[in-house]
Design a protein around this motif. Structure first.
Motif, short mmCIF file in Angstrom:
data_model
loop_
_atom_site.label_atom_id
_atom_site.label_comp_id
_atom_site.label_asym_id
_atom_site.label_seq_id
_atom_site.Cartn_x
_atom_site.Cartn_y
_atom_site.Cartn_z
N VAL A 24 66.98 23.06 34.53
CA VAL A 24 65.94 23.69 35.34
C VAL A 24 64.61 23.33 34.69
O VAL A 24 64.38 23.65 33.53
N ALA A 25 63.75 22.65 35.42
CA ALA A 25 62.43 22.32 34.89
C ALA A 25 61.53 23.55 35.04
O ALA A 25 61.21 23.95 36.16
N ALA A 26 61.18 24.17 33.92
CA ALA A 26 60.32 25.37 33.94
C ALA A 26 58.88 24.89 34.12
O ALA A 26 58.28 24.35 33.21
N ALA A 27 58.34 25.10 35.33
CA ALA A 27 57.15 24.36 35.74
C ALA A 27 55.86 25.18 35.75
O ALA A 27 54.84 24.72 36.28
N LYS A 28 55.89 26.37 35.14
CA LYS A 28 54.67 27.20 35.16
C LYS A 28 53.48 26.42 34.61
O LYS A 28 53.61 25.70 33.64
N THR A 29 52.37 26.58 35.26
CA THR A 29 51.06 25.98 34.94
C THR A 29 50.96 24.47 35.23
O THR A 29 49.89 23.88 35.07
N ARG A 30 52.05 23.86 35.67
CA ARG A 30 51.99 22.41 35.91
C ARG A 30 51.49 22.12 37.32
O ARG A 30 51.73 22.88 38.24
N SER A 31 50.87 20.96 37.49
CA SER A 31 50.35 20.57 38.80
C SER A 31 51.49 20.05 39.67
O SER A 31 52.56 19.67 39.17
N ALA A 32 51.24 20.00 40.98
CA ALA A 32 52.23 19.44 41.91
C ALA A 32 52.55 18.00 41.52
O ALA A 32 53.71 17.58 41.60
N LYS A 44 66.51 18.24 39.44
CA LYS A 44 67.08 18.73 40.71
C LYS A 44 66.74 20.20 40.97
O LYS A 44 66.92 20.71 42.07
N ILE A 45 66.33 20.91 39.89
CA ILE A 45 66.02 22.33 40.01
C ILE A 45 64.66 22.59 39.35
O ILE A 45 64.43 22.16 38.21
N VAL A 46 63.78 23.28 40.08
CA VAL A 46 62.47 23.63 39.53
C VAL A 46 62.39 25.15 39.42
O VAL A 46 62.72 25.87 40.37
N GLY A 47 61.99 25.63 38.25
CA GLY A 47 61.93 27.07 38.00
C GLY A 47 60.50 27.57 37.92
O GLY A 47 59.64 26.93 37.33
N HIS A 68 64.20 27.88 41.67
CA HIS A 68 64.75 29.07 41.03
C HIS A 68 63.63 29.99 40.56
O HIS A 68 62.65 29.52 39.96
N MET A 69 63.80 31.28 40.80
CA MET A 69 62.90 32.27 40.21
C MET A 69 63.42 32.59 38.82
O MET A 69 64.55 33.05 38.67
N ILE A 70 62.61 32.32 37.78
CA ILE A 70 63.06 32.56 36.40
C ILE A 70 62.20 33.60 35.68
O ILE A 70 62.47 33.93 34.53
N GLY A 71 61.16 34.09 36.36
CA GLY A 71 60.30 35.11 35.75
C GLY A 71 60.66 36.50 36.27
O GLY A 71 61.44 36.64 37.22
N HIS A 72 60.09 37.50 35.67
CA HIS A 72 60.33 38.87 36.11
C HIS A 72 59.83 39.03 37.55
O HIS A 72 58.69 38.68 37.87
N LEU A 73 60.69 39.53 38.42
CA LEU A 73 60.33 39.67 39.84
C LEU A 73 59.89 41.10 40.12
O LEU A 73 60.66 42.04 39.92
N GLN A 74 58.66 41.24 40.59
CA GLN A 74 58.18 42.56 41.00
C GLN A 74 58.76 42.90 42.37
O GLN A 74 58.88 42.02 43.23
N ARG A 75 59.07 44.16 42.56
CA ARG A 75 59.72 44.55 43.83
C ARG A 75 58.87 44.21 45.03
O ARG A 75 59.38 43.79 46.06
N ASN A 76 57.55 44.37 44.90
CA ASN A 76 56.70 44.08 46.07
C ASN A 76 56.57 42.58 46.35
O ASN A 76 55.92 42.19 47.31
N LYS A 77 57.18 41.74 45.52
CA LYS A 77 57.18 40.29 45.77
C LYS A 77 58.56 39.82 46.24
O LYS A 77 58.77 38.61 46.42
N ALA A 78 59.46 40.76 46.46
CA ALA A 78 60.84 40.38 46.80
C ALA A 78 60.91 39.62 48.13
O ALA A 78 61.66 38.65 48.26
N LYS A 79 60.11 40.04 49.10
CA LYS A 79 60.16 39.40 50.42
C LYS A 79 59.79 37.91 50.32
O LYS A 79 60.49 37.04 50.81
N LYS A 80 58.68 37.67 49.65
CA LYS A 80 58.21 36.30 49.48
C LYS A 80 59.21 35.49 48.64
O LYS A 80 59.45 34.31 48.89
#
Ligand code: PLP
Length: 222
Positions: A24-32, A44-47, A68-80
């Protein structure tokens, strides 16, 4: 980091990983552009750690990969999160699982999830405490739109690699224990643990999914 170097790093890490280990490529802060370079070199997997950041980057990445979601998920972001991700690795409470389940129902989606373990038992950190894991697994397993596929852990920063190893060992024990219980709709397929400085130890301790950022993309500056 320039895209040529990212491609080299990705190929080196992929060549080193045993074939059964998923990257899983942990891609936080990286550009597109950086993320695309990693994908084109074999990722094959971006986190992502944040829903908003994932949405922004995903809009600019026209490649077929899993998110993949790899960070803490806030409940109010569950829909997105349900809209954006193919797997949520960080389910750590029944309340969060119920939120995700409800939005999956509306979206007509089945969501593969991992249960995040607080293997270092740090207060104020995300993840379920080890002793509460079985109960949470049984509760989440009853939610019709979620499919438990394994466990994830961060461990904690430790100067001594043996400390890191103990967090991974504990998580692997839970993984095996849950696997033996034959809980309906629970499949212990993925054990997600290990980052740039710990993935070799994690694999020795049974990880078959590693989340790597710095070793692919270089140091983070923000
Ligand atoms: C950033 C991050 C990683 C990767 O960390 P590196 O040290 O950059 O490899 C892995 N997992 C999670 C949850 C992260 O936030």
């Amino acid at each position: 980091m320039n895209t040529t170097q990212i491609a080299i790093n990705v190929r080196n890490v992929l060549a080193e990983l045993p074939s059964y280990v998923q990257l899983v490529a942990a891609a936080k802060t990286r550009s597109a552009e950086e993320v695309i370079a990693a994908i084109d070199a074999g990722v094959k997997i971006v986190g992502y750690n944040y829903v908003q950041e994932a949405a922004q980057i995903k809009a600019h990445v026209d490649r077929h990969v899993s998110w993949h979601m790899i960070g803490h998920l806030q409940r109010n972001k569950a829909k997105k999160a349900v809209e954006l991700f193919d797997m949520i690795e960080t389910i750590d409470s029944v309340e969060l699982a119920e939120h995700v389940n409800r939005h999956c129902e509306t979206a007509g989606k089945i969501m593969p999830v991992l249960i995040e373990i607080n293997s270092a038992r740090e207060t104020n950190k995300s993840g379920v405490m080890p002793e509460n894991t079985i109960k949470l697994v049984e509760q989440v397993a009853r939610l019709p739109q979620l499919r438990i596929k394994g466990l994830m852990t961060m461990g904690a920063f430790a100067a001594d690699p043996d400390d890191i190893r103990s967090y991974f060992k504990l998580t692997k024990q839970l993984f095996d224990d849950i696997g033996c219980r034959n809980i309906p709709d629970v499949c212990m397929e993925y054990l997600s643990m290990g980052m740039s400085d710990s993935y070799r130890i994690a694999i020795e301790e049974g990880a078959n999914m590693v989340r790597i950022g710095t070793a692919l993309f270089g140091a983070r500056y923000r």
